[in-house]
Design a protein around this motif. Structure first.
Motif, PDB file in Angstrom:
ATOM      1  N   LEU A 172       0.816  -1.341  -0.082  1.00 47.13           N
ATOM      2  CA  LEU A 172      -0.102  -0.061   0.077  1.00 47.13           C
ATOM      3  C   LEU A 172       0.760   1.243   0.033  1.00 47.13           C
ATOM      4  O   LEU A 172       0.724   2.282  -0.975  1.00 47.13           O
ATOM      5  N   PHE A 173       1.686   1.533   0.881  1.00 46.60           N
ATOM      6  CA  PHE A 173       2.446   2.610   0.819  1.00 46.60           C
ATOM      7  C   PHE A 173       3.510   2.667   1.987  1.00 46.60           C
ATOM      8  O   PHE A 173       3.620   2.032   2.863  1.00 46.60           O
ATOM      9  N   LEU A 174       4.450   3.405   1.792  1.00 45.16           N
ATOM     10  CA  LEU A 174       5.897   3.307   2.436  1.00 45.16           C
ATOM     11  C   LEU A 174       5.502   4.436   4.045  1.00 45.16           C
ATOM     12  O   LEU A 174       4.854   5.192   3.915  1.00 45.16           O
ATOM     13  N   VAL A 175       6.364   4.101   4.990  1.00 46.91           N
ATOM     14  CA  VAL A 175       6.256   4.783   6.251  1.00 46.91           C
ATOM     15  C   VAL A 175       7.733   4.974   6.621  1.00 46.91           C
ATOM     16  O   VAL A 175       8.196   3.974   6.923  1.00 46.91           O
ATOM     17  N   GLY A 176       8.170   6.306   6.905  1.00 44.11           N
ATOM     18  CA  GLY A 176       9.499   6.665   7.059  1.00 44.11           C
ATOM     19  C   GLY A 176       9.835   6.214   8.815  1.00 44.11           C
ATOM     20  O   GLY A 176       8.894   6.164   9.710  1.00 44.11           O
ATOM     21  N   PRO A 177      11.069   6.353   9.228  1.00 39.36           N
ATOM     22  CA  PRO A 177      11.497   5.890  10.623  1.00 39.36           C
ATOM     23  C   PRO A 177      10.958   7.112  11.639  1.00 39.36           C
ATOM     24  O   PRO A 177      10.620   6.810  12.697  1.00 39.36           O
ATOM     25  N   GLU A 178      10.634   8.424  10.983  1.00 44.63           N
ATOM     26  CA  GLU A 178      10.423   9.418  11.878  1.00 44.63           C
ATOM     27  C   GLU A 178       8.876   9.375  12.424  1.00 44.63           C
ATOM     28  O   GLU A 178       8.447  10.095  13.160  1.00 44.63           O
ATOM     29  N   ALA A 179       8.241   8.298  11.980  1.00 44.50           N
ATOM     30  CA  ALA A 179       6.662   8.002  12.419  1.00 44.50           C
ATOM     31  C   ALA A 179       6.771   7.270  13.455  1.00 44.50           C
ATOM     32  O   ALA A 179       5.647   7.233  14.066  1.00 44.50           O
ATOM     33  N   PHE A 180       7.860   6.918  14.315  1.00 43.86           N
ATOM     34  CA  PHE A 180       7.725   6.008  15.305  1.00 43.86           C
ATOM     35  C   PHE A 180       8.678   6.735  16.465  1.00 43.86           C
ATOM     36  O   PHE A 180       9.631   7.474  16.240  1.00 43.86           O
TER      37      PHE A 180
END
Length: 280
Positions: A172-180
């Protein structure tokens, strides 16, 4: 909600990275599109970032959480849902998801999965695929690439074939490290796995299919002939129109099913022959 606000430190041994980006949370919830009356299950709710939205939309939720220190935090946070918020203190790798299927509703499974257990957990869930409507997971980007890979891709392997045998796979889509918090050292991605009512390429014996696929990829750089020599004579590989001299990552899912069905027949013939010899 940040972990520091609740005084809970993320634990490395549980692979904890808590999702805290509101925009990403909303995007995941839009993809899942939970509705009242659906039977949602969240694996590893952590500090409840997705839990809050899932409960608000569906009105009820089962969660599977291993970290016992998080459980009182979750009970306090979602106390107003009372009996509609059910916590199962368990290791998801060993949890029997069939016990949740106590009515006619299929399970919708969601999770920000720890990277260190994601692959075995997916295999565990695939064994319950008949009870599941769909699954949405946050995984390491490379794992999602493996799930969605095609023959010839460097990421294509056992996980790709087994997931695609049971499910329609959507990256579906990417999530970068800064979201955690804390930030992982890798990129993540959201994947959707939707089990087929009946696999489009059906193996005569799913266990034989699993055995053959696992054995074919024991050594990726070796040919099919070499990897399968303990299972299947080379002439039987040729008999179904597959070149035994190519590597397993070049073999498509339908071809693996065809090969597995020939393997099942071979086992039956071997068993029958042994039985006849015993009675002579």
């Amino acid at each position: 909600m940040k972990q520091s606000s609740l005084g809970h430190q993320a634990r490395k041994r549980f692979g904890q990275n808590f999702l805290q980006n509101p925009g990403i949370i909303r995007r995941i919830i839009r993809a899942i599109h939970p509705k009242p009356g659906q039977h949602l299950v969240e694996i590893g709710p952590g500090l409840g970032a997705l839990t809050e939205e899932l409960l608000a939309a569906a009105g009820e939720l089962d969660v599977v959480e291993l970290d016992r220190d998080l459980i009182p935090i979750l009970r306090t946070q979602f106390f107003r849902y009372e009996q509609n918020f059910r916590i199962h203190e368990a290791d998801a790798l060993k949890f029997d998801f069939a016990q949740l299927a106590n009515d006619e509703r299929p399970l919708r499974v969601v999770g920000n999965l720890p990277y260190n257990i994601s692959t075995p957990l997916i295999f565990h869930l695939l064994s319950h695929s008949g009870l599941i409507e769909d699954m949405y997971f946050m995984l390491q980007k490379e794992v999602v690439e493996r799930l969605a890979a095609h023959p010839g891709d460097s990421a294509y392997g056992r996980l790709s074939i087994m997931a695609q045998y049971y499910c329609e796979v959507s990256n579906l889509f990417l999530v970068g490290p800064e979201a955690f918090h804390p930030k992982p050292k890798v990129d993540s991605a959201i994947v959707k796995l939707k089990p087929y009512p009946t696999p489009p390429h059906l193996a005569d014996n799913p266990k034989d299919f699993e055995t053959l696929v696992r054995t074919a990829f024991t050594q990726r750089r070796k040919t099919l002939r070499n990897n399968l020599k303990q299972l299947l004579p080379v002439e039987l590989i040729e008999e179904v129109g597959i070149d035994p001299g190519i590597r397993p990552e070049r073999i498509s899912l339908p071809e693996f099913v065809t090969l597995a069905n020939r393997y099942s027949l071979y086992l039956q013939q071997q068993s029958q022959s042994e039985s006849e010899n015993t009675h002579e």
